[in-house]
Design a protein around this motif. Structure first.
Motif, PDB file in Angstrom:
ATOM      1  N   VAL A 286       0.832  -1.197   0.000  1.00  0.00           N
ATOM      2  CA  VAL A 286       0.000   0.000   0.000  1.00  0.00           C
ATOM      3  C   VAL A 286       0.871   1.252   0.000  1.00  0.00           C
ATOM      4  O   VAL A 286       0.651   2.196  -0.769  1.00  0.00           O
ATOM      5  CB  VAL A 286      -0.946  -0.007   1.208  1.00  0.00           C
ATOM      6  CG1 VAL A 286      -1.635   1.343   1.350  1.00  0.00           C
ATOM      7  CG2 VAL A 286      -1.974  -1.123   1.078  1.00  0.00           C
ATOM      8  N   LEU A 287       1.879   1.272   0.869  1.00  0.00           N
ATOM      9  CA  LEU A 287       2.769   2.426   0.944  1.00  0.00           C
ATOM     10  C   LEU A 287       3.559   2.610  -0.341  1.00  0.00           C
ATOM     11  O   LEU A 287       3.815   3.743  -0.770  1.00  0.00           O
ATOM     12  CB  LEU A 287       3.719   2.269   2.132  1.00  0.00           C
ATOM     13  CG  LEU A 287       3.056   2.325   3.506  1.00  0.00           C
ATOM     14  CD1 LEU A 287       4.073   2.017   4.604  1.00  0.00           C
ATOM     15  CD2 LEU A 287       2.421   3.681   3.737  1.00  0.00           C
ATOM     16  N   CYS A 288       3.915   1.492  -0.972  1.00  0.00           N
ATOM     17  CA  CYS A 288       4.622   1.574  -2.259  1.00  0.00           C
ATOM     18  C   CYS A 288       3.760   2.291  -3.287  1.00  0.00           C
ATOM     19  O   CYS A 288       4.250   3.157  -4.024  1.00  0.00           O
ATOM     20  CB  CYS A 288       4.996   0.168  -2.729  1.00  0.00           C
ATOM     21  SG  CYS A 288       5.705   0.103  -4.395  1.00  0.00           S
ATOM     22  N   CYS A 289       2.465   1.953  -3.315  1.00  0.00           N
ATOM     23  CA  CYS A 289       1.560   2.605  -4.268  1.00  0.00           C
ATOM     24  C   CYS A 289       1.397   4.085  -3.936  1.00  0.00           C
ATOM     25  O   CYS A 289       1.480   4.945  -4.817  1.00  0.00           O
ATOM     26  CB  CYS A 289       0.204   1.908  -4.249  1.00  0.00           C
ATOM     27  SG  CYS A 289       0.174   0.263  -4.991  1.00  0.00           S
ATOM     28  N   ILE A 290       1.148   4.379  -2.659  1.00  0.00           N
ATOM     29  CA  ILE A 290       0.894   5.766  -2.269  1.00  0.00           C
ATOM     30  C   ILE A 290       2.093   6.650  -2.588  1.00  0.00           C
ATOM     31  O   ILE A 290       1.952   7.777  -3.083  1.00  0.00           O
ATOM     32  CB  ILE A 290       0.551   5.837  -0.768  1.00  0.00           C
ATOM     33  CG1 ILE A 290      -0.794   5.138  -0.513  1.00  0.00           C
ATOM     34  CG2 ILE A 290       0.494   7.278  -0.289  1.00  0.00           C
ATOM     35  CD1 ILE A 290      -1.176   5.059   0.938  1.00  0.00           C
TER      36      ILE A 290
END
Length: 314
Positions: A286-290
């Motif tokens: 999720v953090l990679c996407c954000i």
């Protein structure tokens, strides 16, 4: 036109003038309400076959929309003649919800519907004739729990030049790990199932994507080819990621990338469903996407009920 099919047929008792008015309705929605009664004595399939044959034999004129829901039956009766009958009409919207269990093989006559614009099919086996040239007017395609060779699925999609909306719900073992999508007019894509790689070859207008990945799907930034996935989506604005409550078990040496190799400037809305907070592996994705969506304007995170109750107690 506004009445359920059963009530429309009942208008035939009003007068001689009304007797056959229902035979010219252009939309037929057929489901279990036609043959189910409180005192059923016949097996549903027998009643279904008799009623459907009567309706189609008496109908006059074009049928632009046909919906058949027999998912509640224990087995699928032979509906080849029904589909052949519809192929001789100006059918534009077709919905087939067939029974679970033994998959029904769709007849080749389905692929002769030249005016078809909306097609929804549940629970069947799909094979197309070798001379199939595509659905020139199809704008919406929904396939749920169908068995179809991956190359045929890719060919079917590519042979629908006006396809705007695509929904795929693929059960386990019914498709390979790779889907190729070539749809220059596609704007919305919804996938549910277990998949390793979705190859978006030509989707310049794709603006909304929903991915509901079952347990075992490869969601890693490397293995799921996230970079290649987003690189093809130059118009993507809305992204839905549904974790289905599954827990992805990473290998010991797996490391999630901090961010994608490039920024995805088009994504403005990100929806995360059923995120498991204990899973640091999921959170890392999720953090990679954000981090890779610098122009993100809206972020919505839906948590399982247990987290909501925990927050309420706090």
């Amino acid at each position: 036109m506004r009445l359920p099919c059963k009530e429309a047929v009942r208008t035939s008792i009003l007068s001689k003038k009304w007797r056959y008015h229902w035979c010219r309705i252009t939309e037929l929605n057929l489901d279990s309400r036609l043959w189910e009664t409180k005192m059923d004595k016949l097996y549903p399939t027998v009643k279904f076959t008799k009623i459907i044959y009567q309706i189609l034999s008496l109908h006059e004129g074009p049928i632009t929309k046909f919906s058949l829901d027999i998912a509640a039956l224990k087995s699928c009766p032979n509906i080849d003649n029904f589909i052949h009958f519809l192929s001789r009409n100006d059918i534009q919207q077709l919905v087939l919800e067939l029974p679970w269990g033994k998959m029904y093989n769709l007849p080749f006559s389905l692929f002769t519907f030249s005016l078809l614009s909306h097609l929804t099919i549940h629970n069947c086996v799909i094979h197309s004739p070798s001379d199939f040239q595509g659905f020139d007017k199809l704008i919406s395609l929904k396939l749920c729990d169908v068995t179809i060779p991956p190359e045929l699925l890719g060919s079917l999609i590519s042979q629908c030049p006006l396809l705007d909306n695509l929904e795929l719900e693929i059960s386990e073992d019914s498709l390979s790990d790779v889907i190729e999508i070539n749809a220059p007019k596609l704007r919305s894509f919804d996938f549910t199932g277990n998949i390793t790689f979705i190859c978006l070859m030509n989707v310049p207008l794709l603006a909304e994507v929903s991915l509901s990945l079952y347990q075992g799907s490869s969601m890693e930034a490397d293995n799921f080819f996230f970079a290649m996935f987003f690189e093809s989506c130059t118009a993507l604005e809305r992204l839905f990621l549904h974790f289905n409550g599954s827990e992805i078990e990473p290998e010991d040496d797996d490391e999630v990338a901090m961010r994608l190799p490039f920024d995805v400037n088009c994504v403005k809305y990100l929806y995360l469903r059923f995120l498991i907070l204990e899973e640091s592996y999921d959170l890392s994705h999720v953090l990679c996407c954000i981090r890779s969506f610098p122009y993100l304007e809206y972020l919505e995170i839906q948590l399982p009920v247990k987290y909501v109750m925990m927050f309420l107690r706090l």
